[in-house]
Design an enzyme around this catalytic site. Sequence first.
Site, PDB file in Angstrom:
ATOM      1  N   THR A   1     -16.395  -6.248  -2.289  1.00  0.00           N
ATOM      2  CA  THR A   1     -16.100  -5.428  -1.111  1.00  0.00           C
ATOM      3  C   THR A   1     -15.346  -4.153  -1.505  1.00  0.00           C
ATOM      4  OG1 THR A   1     -15.811  -7.519   0.085  1.00  0.00           O
ATOM      5  CG2 THR A   1     -15.123  -5.525   1.216  1.00  0.00           C
TER       6      THR A   1
ATOM      7  N   ARG B   1     -12.946  -7.083  -9.147  1.00  0.00           N
ATOM      8  CA  ARG B   1     -11.670  -7.815  -9.204  1.00  0.00           C
ATOM      9  C   ARG B   1     -11.850  -9.088  -9.998  1.00  0.00           C
ATOM     10  NH1 ARG B   1      -9.196  -6.766  -3.129  1.00  0.00           N
ATOM     11  NH2 ARG B   1      -9.432  -4.514  -3.311  1.00  0.00           N
TER      12      ARG B   1
ATOM     13  N   SER C   1      -5.392  -4.959  -4.886  1.00  0.00           N
ATOM     14  CA  SER C   1      -4.887  -4.932  -3.513  1.00  0.00           C
ATOM     15  C   SER C   1      -3.885  -6.042  -3.210  1.00  0.00           C
ATOM     16  CB  SER C   1      -6.068  -4.965  -2.553  1.00  0.00           C
ATOM     17  OG  SER C   1      -5.645  -4.714  -1.251  1.00  0.00           O
ATOM     18  N   HIS C   2      -4.240  -6.915  -2.284  1.00  0.00           N
ATOM     19  CA  HIS C   2      -3.307  -7.950  -1.827  1.00  0.00           C
ATOM     20  C   HIS C   2      -3.356  -9.199  -2.700  1.00  0.00           C
ATOM     21  CE1 HIS C   2      -7.273  -8.522  -0.287  1.00  0.00           C
ATOM     22  NE2 HIS C   2      -7.015  -9.810  -0.171  1.00  0.00           N
TER      23      HIS C   2
ATOM     24  N   LYS D   1     -11.766   0.363  -9.370  1.00  0.00           N
ATOM     25  CA  LYS D   1     -12.875   0.910  -8.587  1.00  0.00           C
ATOM     26  C   LYS D   1     -12.953   2.402  -8.768  1.00  0.00           C
ATOM     27  CE  LYS D   1     -10.498   1.470  -4.175  1.00  0.00           C
ATOM     28  NZ  LYS D   1     -10.624   1.409  -2.733  1.00  0.00           N
TER      29      LYS D   1
ATOM     30  N   ASP E   1       0.530  -3.668   1.730  1.00  0.00           N
ATOM     31  CA  ASP E   1       0.051  -4.599   0.692  1.00  0.00           C
ATOM     32  C   ASP E   1       0.238  -4.037  -0.716  1.00  0.00           C
ATOM     33  OD1 ASP E   1      -1.902  -2.646   0.839  1.00  0.00           O
ATOM     34  OD2 ASP E   1      -3.531  -4.040   0.377  1.00  0.00           O
TER      35      ASP E   1
ATOM     36  N   ASP F   1      -1.503  -2.336  -2.855  1.00  0.00           N
ATOM     37  CA  ASP F   1      -1.881  -0.957  -3.178  1.00  0.00           C
ATOM     38  C   ASP F   1      -1.641   0.014  -2.027  1.00  0.00           C
ATOM     39  OD1 ASP F   1      -3.914  -2.218  -1.720  1.00  0.00           O
ATOM     40  OD2 ASP F   1      -5.452  -0.872  -2.497  1.00  0.00           O
TER      41      ASP F   1
ATOM     42  N   ASP G   1      -2.690   0.229   1.177  1.00  0.00           N
ATOM     43  CA  ASP G   1      -3.659   0.664   2.186  1.00  0.00           C
ATOM     44  C   ASP G   1      -3.660  -0.204   3.441  1.00  0.00           C
ATOM     45  OD1 ASP G   1      -4.837  -1.463   0.900  1.00  0.00           O
ATOM     46  OD2 ASP G   1      -6.737  -0.453   0.452  1.00  0.00           O
ATOM     47  N   ARG G   2      -2.996  -1.364   3.406  1.00  0.00           N
ATOM     48  CA  ARG G   2      -2.953  -2.210   4.606  1.00  0.00           C
ATOM     49  C   ARG G   2      -1.636  -2.040   5.355  1.00  0.00           C
ATOM     50  NH1 ARG G   2      -5.966  -7.922   3.611  1.00  0.00           N
ATOM     51  NH2 ARG G   2      -7.674  -7.087   2.381  1.00  0.00           N
TER      52      ARG G   2
ATOM     53  N   THR H   1     -18.134  -4.854   6.761  1.00  0.00           N
ATOM     54  CA  THR H   1     -16.777  -4.936   6.228  1.00  0.00           C
ATOM     55  C   THR H   1     -16.638  -4.105   4.950  1.00  0.00           C
ATOM     56  OG1 THR H   1     -16.417  -7.100   7.174  1.00  0.00           O
ATOM     57  CG2 THR H   1     -15.120  -6.557   5.228  1.00  0.00           C
TER      58      THR H   1
ATOM     59  N   GLU I   1     -10.125  -1.942  10.492  1.00  0.00           N
ATOM     60  CA  GLU I   1     -10.647  -3.270  10.198  1.00  0.00           C
ATOM     61  C   GLU I   1      -9.621  -4.297  10.660  1.00  0.00           C
ATOM     62  OE1 GLU I   1     -13.343  -3.681   6.610  1.00  0.00           O
ATOM     63  OE2 GLU I   1     -11.644  -2.606   5.782  1.00  0.00           O
ATOM     64  N   GLU I   2     -10.121  -5.468  11.038  1.00  0.00           N
ATOM     65  CA  GLU I   2      -9.228  -6.530  11.495  1.00  0.00           C
ATOM     66  C   GLU I   2      -8.302  -7.023  10.388  1.00  0.00           C
ATOM     67  OE1 GLU I   2      -9.792  -9.518   9.827  1.00  0.00           O
ATOM     68  OE2 GLU I   2     -11.494  -8.493   8.875  1.00  0.00           O
ATOM     69  N   SER I   3      -8.657  -6.716   9.142  1.00  0.00           N
ATOM     70  CA  SER I   3      -7.900  -7.197   7.985  1.00  0.00           C
ATOM     71  C   SER I   3      -6.699  -6.296   7.682  1.00  0.00           C
ATOM     72  CB  SER I   3      -8.822  -7.270   6.780  1.00  0.00           C
ATOM     73  OG  SER I   3      -9.450  -6.007   6.588  1.00  0.00           O
TER      74      SER I   3
ATOM     75  N   LYS J   1      -8.232   3.444   3.887  1.00  0.00           N
ATOM     76  CA  LYS J   1      -7.288   3.014   4.905  1.00  0.00           C
ATOM     77  C   LYS J   1      -5.888   3.303   4.381  1.00  0.00           C
ATOM     78  CE  LYS J   1      -7.667  -1.927   3.588  1.00  0.00           C
ATOM     79  NZ  LYS J   1      -8.788  -2.016   2.651  1.00  0.00           N
TER      80      LYS J   1
ATOM     81  N   ARG K   1     -14.537 -16.864   5.803  1.00  0.00           N
ATOM     82  CA  ARG K   1     -13.748 -16.350   6.918  1.00  0.00           C
ATOM     83  C   ARG K   1     -14.481 -16.625   8.230  1.00  0.00           C
ATOM     84  NH1 ARG K   1     -10.281 -13.678   3.780  1.00  0.00           N
ATOM     85  NH2 ARG K   1     -10.936 -12.053   2.337  1.00  0.00           N
TER      86      ARG K   1
HETATM   87  C1  VG1 Z   1     -11.223  -7.922   2.556  1.00  0.00           C
HETATM   88  C2  VG1 Z   1     -11.186  -7.542   4.016  1.00  0.00           C
HETATM   89  C3  VG1 Z   1     -11.886  -6.198   4.229  1.00  0.00           C
HETATM   90  C4  VG1 Z   1     -11.230  -5.139   3.337  1.00  0.00           C
HETATM   91  C5  VG1 Z   1     -11.251  -5.611   1.891  1.00  0.00           C
HETATM   92  C6  VG1 Z   1     -10.530  -4.660   0.965  1.00  0.00           C
HETATM   93  O1  VG1 Z   1     -12.563  -8.067   2.135  1.00  0.00           O
HETATM   94  O2  VG1 Z   1     -11.780  -8.537   4.806  1.00  0.00           O
HETATM   95  O3  VG1 Z   1     -11.811  -5.850   5.584  1.00  0.00           O
HETATM   96  O4  VG1 Z   1     -11.917  -3.917   3.442  1.00  0.00           O
HETATM   97  O5  VG1 Z   1     -10.619  -6.887   1.786  1.00  0.00           O
HETATM   98  O6  VG1 Z   1      -9.200  -4.461   1.360  1.00  0.00           O
HETATM   99  P1  VG1 Z   1     -13.285  -9.508   2.015  1.00  0.00           P
HETATM  100  O7  VG1 Z   1     -14.646  -9.215   1.451  1.00  0.00           O
HETATM  101  O8  VG1 Z   1     -12.435 -10.351   1.135  1.00  0.00           O
HETATM  102  O9  VG1 Z   1     -13.338 -10.054   3.397  1.00  0.00           O
HETATM  103  V1  VG1 Z   1      -8.016  -4.308   0.182  1.00  0.00           V
HETATM  104  O10 VG1 Z   1      -6.583  -3.838   0.957  1.00  0.00           O
HETATM  105  O11 VG1 Z   1      -8.155  -5.781  -0.541  1.00  0.00           O
HETATM  106  O12 VG1 Z   1      -8.594  -3.095  -0.818  1.00  0.00           O
HETATM  107 CO    CO Z   2      -5.229  -3.055  -0.229  1.00  0.00          CO
END
Ligand code: VG1
Ligand code: CO
Length: 551
Positions: free
Chosen positions: A18, A22, A113-114, A126, A277, A279, A281-282, A344, A363-365, A376, A504
């Site tokens: 996504t 990773r 990220s998280h 990336k 988070d 990096d 962005d959340r 997503t 995004e809901e995340s 983001k 999910r």
């Molecule tokens: C998750 C979230 C998605 C977000 C992605 C990257 O992806 O659901 O909405 O864009 O993480 O965010 P997935 O494929 O695990 O559902 V981040 O802050 O990890 O760069």
């Molecule tokens: Co992130």
Amino acid sequence: MQIRMVATTPFTDQKPGTSGLRKRVQAFRQPHYLENFVQSIFDTIDVPAGATLALGGDGRHYNREAIQVILKMAAANGFGRVLVGKGGILSTPAASCVIRKYKTHGGIILSASHNPGGPDGDFGIKYNTANGGPAPEKITEAIYAASKTIAQYRIADAPDIALDELGDSRLGDMTVSVIDPVSDYAELMESLFDFAAIRALLSNGFRIRFDAMHAVTGPYAREIFVNRLGAPADSVINAEPLEDFGGGHPDPNLTYAHELVEALYGGNAPDFGAASDGDGDRNMILGRHFFVTPSDSLAILAANAHLVPGYQQGLAGIARSMPTSAAADRVAAALGIPCYETPTGWKFFGNLMDAGKVTLCGEESFGTGSDHIREKDGLWAVLFWLNILAARKQPVEAIVREHWARFGRNVYSRHDYEGIPIDAANGVMQRLHDRFAELQACPEQGRGGAQFGHLQVRRCDDFSYTDPVDGSVSQGQGIRILFVDGSRIVFRLSGTGTEGATLRIYLESYEPDVSKHHLDAQQALATLISIALGVSELRQRTGRERPTVIT
Ligand code: VG1
Ligand code: CO
């Protein structure tokens, strides 16, 4: 400077998910693993001679080592200059800002990220294109294809670059410019929001707490909230970035940001709480004893954008990812602007923003952002909220409840089942596919959709998206069970995990009745939750009794 051509053989698992590639740190430490992927990026993007690259990461374990390798490979691949954040640091939104401001030939962002960090944690990489956004699927697929046939990579033989001092140095024919990772970003924020109004709010006894979760946003939050907006120094907690995030899980949600949650739900709680988070962005937004769902947050930002200087001229449109609740759609309808539904991942918003079709995305995340950059942006969302709070002078909870009273409430929750066996996860998805015909209405046979209590299925599908700008099609983006009354259940496999599969389940219903707005989301969604478990056979197939994380 000598350039070496190093013979290598492909790895078969360098498919970006996504948001980039990773893997465990140990995977990246295998000889040639990082180099193969970086060379695959450079081979895919056709580096114009003398081009500039932006480079930085969230500071997690292996960040510094990876930066030294990438600098030497950039020099050997014809880049003329690399802008690298001091200490190898750039939050994801700051990297997007730097790419756009200095018009670089894109950038490489190092982050998982998280996901947890440290020697046994995760690492990620990336490529973002010149618009500052994550490379679209056609580029990530080309990078993956290149990684499967790679035979050699180019790297300069040179000493390491000092990353902790600002200024320029040479690496062969290439200039390495070590830049302040915070200042360009902070300046951009100051150009969008009413800092004077926020400063006045904070000096009038309004108390905030921001949890940087020992990740990249600490220095950014200190500069913006404390130095520029005058918040007390202890408003920013866990502000020291650590290579392993203090052993924590830098994911801003009710489960992992528990220190912040306890403070906001405790006695003498601050008026406003937020977290970001790994990096940056959340974002998670909290009021006193109150949690704002990310889907509601997007809708509320859109409905109040006229209060914010950077958005006073109006919004072109809104985009949300498919699993995100339709709360933003209702605001878009009221404003008379389009609302787009994308798969997503932030990479799907880039074309819409570049074409001027949307201003806000979410995004809901826990991801919200706008066309000020192409990622983001956690701190941007926090500042947007503070600007609204300064203008409206009401508590967070009152603003959300007024919003629900006007638009109705899209009751929403996501249940994650993490680390389940890949076969079991695929089995659940296959089972759902197999049941489409049985669940949905069949007018030819004069049969309506399956009935579950008061809920009747209207349609089932696997979400597919055609990009309205370039016509590219992305299929298999999540199974949807759509009900006649607008409720829905979505099933998706995560594309960011590094171990097993994460399934999910996204649940949504619409409640116009104000007298029911006080209900807890899990209670209000209980029927949908039990339908989801029943039709998917999730418990039988995975042996899991309950989700790992509920948001
Ligand atoms: C998750 C979230 C998605 C977000 C992605 C990257 O992806 O659901 O909405 O864009 O993480 O965010 P997935 O494929 O695990 O559902 V981040 O802050 O990890 O760069
Ligand atoms: Co992130």
